[in-house]
Design a protein around this motif. Structure first.
Motif, mmCIF file in Angstrom:
data_model
loop_
_atom_site.group_PDB
_atom_site.id
_atom_site.type_symbol
_atom_site.label_atom_id
_atom_site.label_comp_id
_atom_site.label_asym_id
_atom_site.label_seq_id
_atom_site.Cartn_x
_atom_site.Cartn_y
_atom_site.Cartn_z
ATOM 1 N N ILE A 49 0.794 -1.155 -0.015
ATOM 2 C CA ILE A 49 0.108 -0.028 -0.040
ATOM 3 C C ILE A 49 0.881 1.334 -0.022
ATOM 4 O O ILE A 49 0.403 2.131 -0.679
ATOM 5 C CB ILE A 49 -1.041 -0.191 1.367
ATOM 6 C CG1 ILE A 49 -2.050 -1.199 0.819
ATOM 7 C CG2 ILE A 49 -1.768 1.186 1.476
ATOM 8 C CD1 ILE A 49 -2.653 -1.678 2.017
ATOM 9 N N PRO A 50 1.961 1.441 0.955
ATOM 10 C CA PRO A 50 2.593 2.651 0.781
ATOM 11 C C PRO A 50 3.427 2.973 -0.343
ATOM 12 O O PRO A 50 3.288 4.060 -0.972
ATOM 13 C CB PRO A 50 3.612 2.460 2.004
ATOM 14 C CG PRO A 50 3.286 1.416 2.956
ATOM 15 C CD PRO A 50 2.319 0.570 2.027
ATOM 16 N N SER A 53 0.765 4.331 -3.024
ATOM 17 C CA SER A 53 0.654 5.629 -2.758
ATOM 18 C C SER A 53 1.400 6.533 -3.355
ATOM 19 O O SER A 53 1.167 7.733 -4.026
ATOM 20 C CB SER A 53 0.303 6.041 -1.248
ATOM 21 O OG SER A 53 -0.614 5.374 -0.578
ATOM 22 N N ALA A 54 2.812 5.976 -3.283
ATOM 23 C CA ALA A 54 3.962 7.000 -3.775
ATOM 24 C C ALA A 54 3.701 6.898 -5.191
ATOM 25 O O ALA A 54 4.036 7.841 -5.810
ATOM 26 C CB ALA A 54 5.258 6.261 -3.246
ATOM 27 N N ARG A 56 0.986 6.541 -6.910
ATOM 28 C CA ARG A 56 0.098 7.364 -7.263
ATOM 29 C C ARG A 56 0.287 8.660 -7.210
ATOM 30 O O ARG A 56 -0.209 9.583 -8.196
ATOM 31 C CB ARG A 56 -1.381 7.206 -6.593
ATOM 32 C CG ARG A 56 -2.473 7.802 -6.441
ATOM 33 C CD ARG A 56 -3.185 7.503 -7.756
ATOM 34 N NE ARG A 56 -2.762 7.758 -9.080
ATOM 35 C CZ ARG A 56 -3.259 6.896 -10.223
ATOM 36 N NH1 ARG A 56 -4.407 6.239 -10.178
ATOM 37 N NH2 ARG A 56 -2.649 7.247 -11.473
ATOM 38 N N SER A 57 0.999 9.304 -6.270
ATOM 39 C CA SER A 57 1.466 10.606 -6.248
ATOM 40 C C SER A 57 2.348 11.057 -7.594
ATOM 41 O O SER A 57 2.398 12.360 -7.723
ATOM 42 C CB SER A 57 1.943 11.077 -4.740
ATOM 43 O OG SER A 57 3.081 10.372 -4.813
ATOM 44 N N GLU A 81 -8.060 3.234 -1.927
ATOM 45 C CA GLU A 81 -7.687 4.732 -1.137
ATOM 46 C C GLU A 81 -6.258 5.103 -1.438
ATOM 47 O O GLU A 81 -5.856 6.292 -1.737
ATOM 48 C CB GLU A 81 -7.665 4.460 0.322
ATOM 49 C CG GLU A 81 -9.272 5.050 0.857
ATOM 50 C CD GLU A 81 -9.228 4.788 2.348
ATOM 51 O OE1 GLU A 81 -8.300 4.561 3.074
ATOM 52 O OE2 GLU A 81 -10.542 4.684 2.635
ATOM 53 N N ALA A 82 -5.499 4.097 -1.760
ATOM 54 C CA ALA A 82 -4.108 4.637 -2.167
ATOM 55 C C ALA A 82 -3.979 4.852 -3.440
ATOM 56 O O ALA A 82 -2.814 5.039 -4.209
ATOM 57 C CB ALA A 82 -3.263 3.217 -1.761
ATOM 58 N N GLY A 83 -5.161 4.611 -4.411
ATOM 59 C CA GLY A 83 -5.091 5.221 -5.680
ATOM 60 C C GLY A 83 -5.197 3.932 -6.760
ATOM 61 O O GLY A 83 -4.909 4.575 -7.974
#
Ligand code: DX5
Ligand code: ZN
Length: 219
Positions: A49-50, A53-54, A56-57, A81-83
């Motif tokens: 998950i982390p 998110s990275a 996705r950003s 939620e993480a993208g």
């Protein structure tokens, strides 16, 4: 319809992931395939998950998340939620397929179901009304760089014949030759990892997987 190419970053250079993501744009792949492994459902651990998110950003690419985990229902919302744009889980996992499809769809993500090589195509039929895509694994899930299992071509064909409008993704051992087999049997999305990243000309490799005629024009 054009074949979609989804690039697996499992064997990419993770220390320079931003550079690798930039390259995917230049190579004109359509999606980023994000392989999640929990060390229980498959004998390998990848990322989670982390890292999603990275990614996705950093990118607005379509994030095609492939969960090779024991309990996808438990984590569906967190991956959304993480993208994730689409979340695919295995029919062989311990989560109830219908509940997992509903949980994924309630987040607004698209939902896919993956089948290991030994699982017959009929097993997914009861869930197709809730499913945006079926992923036919053409290797045993867990590792990149394996060889395409030739018997899986017939499984793709059976699924395509039974449901001609179904989006079928194929994952494992895809190169220009096996891509041609999978496309010919009815696959509309092809995942490619080591073939793409190890190619001396990855843009050409992506085009060959897609089935584009790359020969020079006759004059
Ligand atoms: C295997 C993964 C695949 C894999 C594809 O468990 O689901 O996505 O990374 O890599 P190649 O193209 O090397 O088989
Ligand atoms: Zn995968």
């Amino acid at each position: 319809m054009n074949t979609i190419v989804s690039a697996s970053i499992l064997n990419a250079d993770i220390c320079h992931l931003a550079d690798e993501l930039d390259k995917l744009r230049a190579w004109q792949v359509d999606m980023l395939h994000f392989d999640v492994m929990d060390g229980i459902f498959v004998p390998n651990i990848s990322f989670g998950i982390p890292m999603l998110s990275a990614v996705r950003s950093y990118t607005d690419m379509f994030l095609d998340v492939h969960l090779m985990i024991t309990d996808p229902l438990r984590y569906a919302e967190a991956f959304a939620e993480a993208g994730a744009d689409r979340i695919t889980f295995h029919l062989e996992s311990s989560s109830d397929p219908r509940a997992t499809l509903e949980a994924i769809r309630s987040t607004g993500c698209k939902a896919g179901i993956a089948l290991k090589p030994a699982t017959p195509p009929e097993a997914v039929f009861p869930y197709l009304s809730l499913t945006d895509m079926v992923l036919v694994m053409t290797v045993e899930p867990g590792f990149g760089g394996q060889s395409y299992l030739p018997d899986m071509t017939d499984k793709i064909r059976q699924l395509h014949r039974a449901f001609p409008d179904l989006c079928i993704q194929v994952d494992g051992g895809i190169n220009e030759k096996t891509a041609s087999l999978a496309r010919g049997a009815g696959a509309s999305e092809l995942v490619t990892g080591s073939y793409l990243f190890q190619s001396p000309d990855p843009a050409l490799a992506a085009a060959l997987v897609r089935g584009e005629n790359t020969s020079p024009q006759a004059v």
